[in-house]
Write an enzyme that holds these catalytic residues in place. Structure first.
Site: not given
Ligand code: RIB
Ligand code: CA
Length: 319
Positions: A237
């Site tokens: 992500h």
């Molecule tokens: O949904 C993904 C996000 O949530 C990313 O930033 C991961 O590190 C968590 O913080």
């Protein structure tokens, strides 16, 4: 042309990889500072994780601690995905570095005021620090070149059917940021779930140098939750928010009018995109919707190889 950035994060396995990706490309990105925010785990734990990652590769970049939790209510952590430490998996050596005394918001303010050019903010956790900065110092918005963030999802969420974790943790903060008028590029689940690394690619990392191996071991742990939730591969992500700054051509995006739901029973924390042809408002967000996954993974591989070489050339890792 080097772009000055500030990374606001909650490491977090994928935050760690995002930081490493940026560190591998000083010719493109100058990390002026890193700020931390309670999210995946408590502020203390994620700050410790950020310092460990920097120490592992010998990057002495100032780290300032920010908000322990959201503007309203109490912190919901991501312990189920990131573990008790917030970055479970390999045992990283204790960091040689310490956080600075200045708080995150004052540190960002200092960096913005002392920079000769506007700085790009890269929030990859809940948006509490960024919202607090905007509310306290609205005049500084002109010194922010833009925001490349990980968070949200137009089509769906992950914590709930509609809300993605970073927005879910602090919807009020997200609303302040999305209504700020600052140019935003949003790496939401629409693109980050496509930016997935697969088991055989993780295995390849573990045949390489020390940084690649460490990341492979982080991903081994991170993939446990992904498998439990039925995901195909492990979504990287947060690295998307950095990758877009490095190689925007890897992504397909669309300008959308996006607002944040803060009230709904089923929709609190949703990034609500207006997908109609005629909208009431001008689009405010550049929403990433697709990525060339193979090229994205190559970018990650190559960045880690750069850091492998850097660490192996200076064993104490100072760079
Ligand atoms: O949904 C993904 C996000 O949530 C990313 O930033 C991961 O590190 C968590 O913080
Ligand atoms: Ca994160």
């Amino acid at each position: 042309m080097t772009k000055p950035i500030i990374i606001d994060c909650d490491p977090g396995h994928d935050d760690a990889i995002a930081i490493l990706l940026a560190l591998a490309h000083p010719e493109q990105l100058e990390i002026k500072g890193i700020t931390t925010v309670g999210g995946n785990q408590t502020l203390e734990k994620i700050t410790n994780n950020a310092l460990k990652i920097l120490s592992f590769v010998g990057a002495d970049i100032p780290v300032a601690k920010g908000a322990k939790g959201p503007l309203l209510g109490t912190l919901v952590t991501g312990e189920e995905a990131h573990g008790e430490s917030g970055m479970d998996g390999p045992e990283l050596p204790p960091s040689r570095f310490r956080a600075i005394e200045v708080g995150a918001v004052e540190f960002i303010r200092h960096l913005l005021l002392s920079s000769e050019e506007p700085i790009t903010l890269v929030p990859i956790g809940p948006l509490t620090n960024i919202a607090t900065l905007i509310r306290a110092y609205p005049e500084l918005k002109s010194r922010i070149a833009g925001i490349s963030m990980m968070g949200g999802g137009i089509a769906y969420g992950n914590v709930t059917r509609t809300a993605e974790f970073n927005i879910y943790v602090d919807p009020e903060a997200a609303q302040i940021v999305f209504e700020s008028g600052i140019p935003i590029t949003m790496s939401g689940l629409d693109v980050t779930d496509k930016a997935a690394i697969f088991d055989e690619e993780i295995a390849t990392l573990k045949t390489r140098g020390p940084v690649s191996v460490m990341v492979g071991e982080l991903l081994d742990f991170y993939s446990i939750y992904g498998k439990k939730m039925g995901y195909h591969g492990n979504a990287l992500h947060d690295p998307c928010a950095i990758a877009w700054l490095l190689q925007p051509e890897l992504f397909h995006s669309k300008m959308l009018d996006v607002t944040i739901e803060t009230q709904g029973t089923y929709t609190r924390g949703m990034t609500v995109g207006d997908l109609r042809t005629k909208t009431e408002r001008e689009p405010n967000v550049n929403v990433l919707l697709d990525v060339n996954r193979d090229a994205f993974i190559r970018l990650i591989y190559d960045a880690l190889a750069i850091l492998d070489a850097r660490v192996q050339q200076s064993p104490q890792g100072d760079s």
